[in-house]
Design an enzyme around this catalytic site. Structure first.
Site, mmCIF file in Angstrom:
data_model
loop_
_atom_site.group_PDB
_atom_site.id
_atom_site.type_symbol
_atom_site.label_atom_id
_atom_site.label_comp_id
_atom_site.label_asym_id
_atom_site.label_seq_id
_atom_site.Cartn_x
_atom_site.Cartn_y
_atom_site.Cartn_z
ATOM 1 N N GLU A 1 68.965 -10.210 7.849
ATOM 2 C CA GLU A 1 67.585 -9.727 7.791
ATOM 3 C C GLU A 1 67.241 -8.927 9.036
ATOM 4 O OE1 GLU A 1 63.217 -9.802 8.566
ATOM 5 O OE2 GLU A 1 64.800 -10.696 9.776
ATOM 6 N N ASP B 1 59.358 -16.904 6.713
ATOM 7 C CA ASP B 1 59.954 -16.193 7.847
ATOM 8 C C ASP B 1 58.879 -15.862 8.872
ATOM 9 O OD1 ASP B 1 61.585 -14.793 9.549
ATOM 10 O OD2 ASP B 1 61.731 -13.010 8.299
ATOM 11 N N HIS C 1 62.538 -13.307 18.924
ATOM 12 C CA HIS C 1 63.636 -12.435 19.385
ATOM 13 C C HIS C 1 63.956 -12.595 20.866
ATOM 14 C CE1 HIS C 1 63.026 -9.386 15.805
ATOM 15 N NE2 HIS C 1 63.125 -10.640 15.396
#
Lengths: 467, 467
Positions: free
Chosen positions: A325, A353, A424
């Protein structure tokens, strides 16, 4: 107890304008109550993400960690009692970041905390050293006089705003995706991007960027928010701030990863499919707990809860753990293409998500005539704190590829107030998951899967998007 | 207005058992009020730390950054209007961390976030790879059977507790200082230390460690709290967890740094000295904002506030920015030794080395008969929220070398609830400083310096420590 509320309601409906047939029968609703109680006692979602983040850890598409994640998921699904477990191959790019370093060299020498953006080319060996030129936004860079940019490192310092629904992300993340191209078009030698982040901790937030044909590929890195502020303070003192950037990222070509699929076959309409998904891959610097180990835990737990109580839904419930993804919805697109002939049988799709939750609102994109089914589902979720939202949901990143082909979707909105503090970064680790939040989210997904797999309602055709 | 409160109080004292002579005259107290008002309008402390962290950044003793910090401080002091600015040379070790990397290699391969402990030897090139063996505390390692430790990486997983006064630090930091020696004595090949931290962000907290003669020098690194938890979860699954550690730290021998000193000469007792200090060096991974740019800002601002109002204190106020605190109070010991003949003239000493504040309590170590002077000083600070504390202060790290030689000290206690979230990490950056907190702290130090430099009280001899 034996008296049927549904029958009563149907009878009343004959007298009441606008009242629709009840979308759920009593048995479905009674079992929904049992599932909710069961899910609220369950630690499965947390256990799944604990297992994935500990035993696999980082799992960037194409890497050895990714392969271990697929093996982990397959083994987990096989142990759960699914009726079918499948791996569907997906061709994925394999990019690795390697060494990355940046520092201010003049006039105030000091290191910067950076992260190469995913897909970035490396610098020449030994790095590049250049003056920086700062822009508030991507649009300002795009509007700049190339003479101001040529030969420099373009520095986009766009600050992200914090919102519960994460809507601060969209306006800022454009600069991550397109910033290097815009900078190269103006003659820049590299891009330094203020991290797409709501935090002021000193983590750089990676994420994918793109090149386009015909424009020079220049290296691109995110810098942490405190480092972006530091560069801005330096520029307030003098124009000539020199930065050295060195990236040794590697394009390792293409390899094969897998969408991992587990199914609970429907008892009466097995060909109709309710999809609940999450993505299995993660960025490489954290252990992918919130993004998207939590989603993996939530949808896996939802299926497990249904299996635990040994009552089959009418339709098939399919759990999809998407590959790749992070680097461009690659597993989701492969799923869409692989199942093209079958998409008409997809009753509805949703994904998790956006961290661990809790879920506060359910949006949908279904035929307006089917909204009572959505309303009735949300009524079952009300004890969990879920409210009814709008009917123009995009579904989420991976699921967003399906509505263009007519598939109804739902968006189970999680509280993402803190999500972009960790997103991230190396700091996306298990301790950031609130066990109560993920339990609630898994309970909501359990009800979603169960109720949608038993709803007596036609969700198609879906409306065009309204926003 | 002209009526003297002090004279009144002295008169009343004749009739009141236990009432002492007032330690401050009216002029001193009136000016104290003016200084407080001035300090509460001032941004100087914040500006100083902004300048230091931006223009110099990291400044580990012996490095080029340290040399730039000394030059920065000298220039700043010279511009302030001090009566004297001096550099006093200090011989300091020059250690640099270089490359550092660690990863779990088996059975769950993944990178760890680490930081070499200051003074650690490097690993052999290519690193060392070994099983880990976990201990809850240093004491558990010291009590271990060497057969359990030999050939392994000793992992001390001692969690630090959060307190306003930072008292969770002491019990845990012992393992940082002595852990490598204890591990080597049991035959370990290296030390992995759970960071001395109250945070769960993924930063490793560095800090100095020591070797002793006759014990093998093994490499030592801190791992972030989430990584420590990760290793512990792995060990809950199986014993054989293999970690590879590579440190390329360098002992670059000794070099010269400087204590930077600025003085406001006293108008009537210039030979008597009130010292307010902070340390100029920092660790190398952050910009040393809280540790100890804030302290530099606070004591510099205190002197600036006094200079601004152009009224001389009776005694000399000396600001000392100590060299090389982080690697063993080296500048403080050099100051003590250099000023040995003069220490009897040190009226009192204090330092700021616990973040940006606010200050909530003032402790002292003065003759019991002089406590009324401390009480009267704290009364002046009461509008700032400062309360009176005990009389067995240690003074703080750098100042702690002075009471053994008879010098009275004070401890101006800052709220350190969050201090060990950032301490010795890359995340110790300017944005962590609350401008209001550092303003309050600078105001308190301003009053401390002014009042102590004008007090009519004999602070010696100091009592022995009682704890």
């Amino acid at each position: 107890m034996l008296h049927s509320f549904r029958a009563l309601a149907l009878g009343a409906g004959l007298l009441t304008a606008g009242l629709h047939a009840q979308p759920f029968d009593d048995a479905t609703l009674n079992h929904s109550d049992r599932l909710r109680d069961h899910a609220l006692q369950s630690d499965i979602a947390w256990q799944v993400v604990e297992s994935l983040t500990t035993e696999v850890g980082p799992r960037l598409a194409g890497t050895e960690g990714d392969a271990r994640a697929v093996a982990w998921a397959k083994a987990r699904f096989e142990a759960m009692g699914f009726d079918a477990v499948r791996l569907e191959p997906v061709t994925v790019p394999h990019w690795e970041r390697g060494y990355a370093d940046a520092q201010v060299t003049l006039p105030f020498p000091q290191p910067l905390v950076i992260s190469a953006l995913g897909n970035s080319v490396p610098t020449p060996e030994g790095g590049i050293e250049a003056r920086i030129v700062r822009f508030d936004t991507l649009a300002d860079l795009e509007a700049a006089d190339p003479a101001q940019v040529k030969g420099k490192l373009a520095f986009i310092d766009h600050k992200m705003e914090r919102f519960k629904d994460g809507r601060g992300y969209g306006p800022v993340v454009k600069a991550r995706g397109r910033g290097a191209v815009a900078a190269a078009q103006k003659g820049a030698v590299g891009l330094l991007l203020r991290s797409v982040s709501t935090s002021s901790h000193r983590f750089a937030h990676t994420g994918v960027m793109r090149y386009v044909d015909g424009v020079a590929k220049i290296p691109a890195a995110a810098i942490s928010p405190p480092d972006a502020d530091q560069l801005t303070r330096m520029l307030a003192r003098q124009d000539d701030i020199q930065v050295k950037l060195e990236l040794a990222s590697m394009d390792k070509g293409q390899t094969t990863s897998y969408n991992v699929i587990g199914e609970i076959r429907g008892r009466s309409q097995p060909e109709e499919i309710v999809v609940i998904g999450a993505h299995l891959d993660s960025w490489d610097e954290g252990t992918g707990a919130l993004d998207d180990g939590a989603g993996v835990g939530i949808v896996t737990a939802a299926a497990q809860h249904i299996l635990d109580l040994e009552q089959r839904p009418a339709r098939t419930v399919r759990v999809v753990l998407y590959a790749a993804e992070e680097i461009g919805l690659i597993g989701a697109k492969a799923y869409r293409d692989h199942h093209q002939a079958d998409l008409d049988n997809h009753y509805i799709a949703a994904e998790a998500d956006f961290g661990a939750g809790p879920i506060y609102r359910l949006d949908s994109r279904v035929n307006e005539a089917a909204r009572p089914a959505i309303e009735a589902m949300v009524a079952q979720m009300a004890p969990l704190g879920v409210t009814l939202g709008h009917n123009h949901s995009w579904g989420g990143p991976d699921v967003s590829v399906l509505p263009p082909l007519g598939v109804p979707v739902a968006g189970l909105n999680m509280d993402g107030t803190d999500y972009f503090d960790y997103h991230h970064t190396p700091d996306d680790t298990l301790d950031k998951i609130d066990p109560e939040a993920i339990r609630q989210s898994a309970a909501v997904y359990t009800l979603f899967a169960w109720l949608m797999a038993n709803a007596d309602s036609t969700l198609r055709p879906i409306p065009p998007t309204t926003n």
